[in-house]
Scaffold this motif. Structure first.
Motif, mmCIF file in Angstrom:
data_model
loop_
_atom_site.group_PDB
_atom_site.id
_atom_site.type_symbol
_atom_site.label_atom_id
_atom_site.label_comp_id
_atom_site.label_asym_id
_atom_site.label_seq_id
_atom_site.Cartn_x
_atom_site.Cartn_y
_atom_site.Cartn_z
ATOM 1 N N SER A 177 0.798 -1.230 0.000
ATOM 2 C CA SER A 177 0.000 0.000 0.000
ATOM 3 C C SER A 177 0.828 1.277 0.000
ATOM 4 N N GLU A 178 2.126 1.177 0.145
ATOM 5 C CA GLU A 178 2.953 2.375 0.282
ATOM 6 C C GLU A 178 2.870 3.319 -0.914
ATOM 7 N N SER A 179 2.544 2.807 -2.068
ATOM 8 C CA SER A 179 2.492 3.670 -3.253
ATOM 9 C C SER A 179 1.159 4.404 -3.394
ATOM 10 N N ARG A 180 0.182 4.085 -2.544
ATOM 11 C CA ARG A 180 -1.131 4.729 -2.635
ATOM 12 C C ARG A 180 -1.117 6.104 -1.967
ATOM 13 N N GLN A 181 -2.113 6.883 -2.305
ATOM 14 C CA GLN A 181 -2.271 8.204 -1.691
ATOM 15 C C GLN A 181 -2.829 8.095 -0.270
ATOM 16 N N THR A 182 -3.543 7.009 0.023
ATOM 17 C CA THR A 182 -4.132 6.822 1.345
ATOM 18 C C THR A 182 -3.464 5.647 2.049
ATOM 19 N N VAL A 183 -3.585 5.630 3.380
ATOM 20 C CA VAL A 183 -2.989 4.546 4.154
ATOM 21 C C VAL A 183 -3.932 3.356 4.204
ATOM 22 N N ALA A 184 -3.396 2.190 4.503
ATOM 23 C CA ALA A 184 -4.205 0.985 4.656
ATOM 24 C C ALA A 184 -5.003 1.083 5.949
ATOM 25 N N THR A 185 -6.123 0.398 5.999
ATOM 26 C CA THR A 185 -6.921 0.361 7.223
ATOM 27 C C THR A 185 -7.105 -1.089 7.673
ATOM 28 N N ILE A 186 -7.365 -1.245 8.945
ATOM 29 C CA ILE A 186 -7.628 -2.574 9.483
ATOM 30 C C ILE A 186 -8.841 -3.181 8.787
ATOM 31 N N GLN A 187 -9.860 -2.367 8.570
ATOM 32 C CA GLN A 187 -11.085 -2.879 7.940
ATOM 33 C C GLN A 187 -10.815 -3.422 6.550
ATOM 34 N N GLU A 188 -10.054 -2.709 5.730
ATOM 35 C CA GLU A 188 -9.815 -3.204 4.371
ATOM 36 C C GLU A 188 -8.958 -4.462 4.373
ATOM 37 N N ILE A 189 -8.023 -4.562 5.314
ATOM 38 C CA ILE A 189 -7.207 -5.780 5.412
ATOM 39 C C ILE A 189 -8.083 -6.936 5.876
ATOM 40 N N ALA A 190 -8.943 -6.673 6.863
ATOM 41 C CA ALA A 190 -9.860 -7.707 7.355
ATOM 42 C C ALA A 190 -10.766 -8.191 6.230
ATOM 43 N N PRO A 211 -1.349 -1.845 -6.844
ATOM 44 C CA PRO A 211 -2.266 -1.498 -5.759
ATOM 45 C C PRO A 211 -2.660 -2.742 -4.974
ATOM 46 N N PRO A 212 -3.019 -2.597 -3.697
ATOM 47 C CA PRO A 212 -3.383 -3.757 -2.881
ATOM 48 C C PRO A 212 -4.516 -4.583 -3.470
ATOM 49 N N THR A 240 0.526 3.559 13.485
ATOM 50 C CA THR A 240 -0.919 3.668 13.342
ATOM 51 C C THR A 240 -1.351 5.093 13.637
ATOM 52 N N SER A 241 -2.423 5.502 12.979
ATOM 53 C CA SER A 241 -3.003 6.820 13.249
ATOM 54 C C SER A 241 -4.514 6.673 13.290
ATOM 55 N N ARG A 242 -5.145 7.423 14.191
ATOM 56 C CA ARG A 242 -6.592 7.343 14.378
ATOM 57 C C ARG A 242 -7.295 8.464 13.633
ATOM 58 N N GLY A 243 -8.612 8.320 13.570
ATOM 59 C CA GLY A 243 -9.430 9.395 13.028
ATOM 60 C C GLY A 243 -9.554 9.359 11.523
ATOM 61 N N ARG A 244 -10.204 10.402 11.034
ATOM 62 C CA ARG A 244 -10.413 10.522 9.591
ATOM 63 C C ARG A 244 -9.055 10.561 8.886
ATOM 64 N N LEU A 300 3.942 1.229 7.345
ATOM 65 C CA LEU A 300 5.119 0.569 7.903
ATOM 66 C C LEU A 300 5.875 1.518 8.823
ATOM 67 N N GLY A 301 6.391 0.970 9.905
ATOM 68 C CA GLY A 301 7.156 1.753 10.867
ATOM 69 C C GLY A 301 8.599 1.953 10.453
#
Length: 161
Positions: free
Chosen positions: A20-33, A139-140, A58-62, A68-69
């Motif tokens: 997902s690193e090449s995307r404009q948005t970060v991955a979410t737990i929901q999409e991985i699930a 893309p993922p 990890t980051s919260r919120g909108r 990756l760390g």
């Protein structure tokens, strides 16, 4: 030897985030699930552990999510497996304490299995997360899940998910 679901899912999360690193948005737990058909609450526990170990940020919120760390090229698969697995005792005599095996002390199997485990980790220690990525630009959504179903006939049928 069999890796636990915890380790399997941990590696999937890391691979998904690397992809997902090449995307404009970060991955979410929901999409991985959703992608892997894994419980979101179970995946949340895994993500929190991976974050505590420094593999993820990890980051919260909108707009929040996972990334990756550290660079994928610095995440060694053997290290991840060692951190996520709790027991590498392949047979009873690997454990501390008294063995009830009637073959001890003349059995050579323990040494063969110990050597095999050593080679297993030598291989995993030679592989980074970056090595597992076919093309970090994909893309993922290109990551496909494969389902297996066993038929009544000899052999198995395989269906792509």
């Amino acid at each position: 030897m069999r890796l636990t679901h915890w380790t399997d899912y941990s590696l999937r999360v890391l691979m998904y985030c690397a992809q997902s690193e090449s995307r404009q948005t970060v991955a979410t737990i929901q999409e991985i699930a959703d992608q892997h058909d894994i419980s979101k609450s179970h995946l949340t526990k895994i993500v929190m552990t991976l974050a505590a170990d420094g593999y993820l940020i990890t980051s919260r919120g909108r707009g929040g999510g996972l990334r990756l760390g550290r660079p994928a090229s610095e995440i060694v698969i053997g290290e991840v497996v060692r951190k996520t697995e709790s027991d590498f005792s392949m047979v009873e005599c690997f454990q501390d304490g008294v063995s009830h095996c009637a073959l001890m002390p003349s059995c050579r199997l323990k040494n063969v299995l110990a050597d095999a485990l050593k080679v297993f980790f030598e291989k995993l220690d030679s592989v980074t997360l970056a090595d597992l990525m076919v093309d970090a630009q994909d893309p993922p959504a290109m990551i496909r899940t494969v389902g297996f179903s066993l038929g009544k006939k000899k052999g198995a049928s395989v269906k792509a998910g």
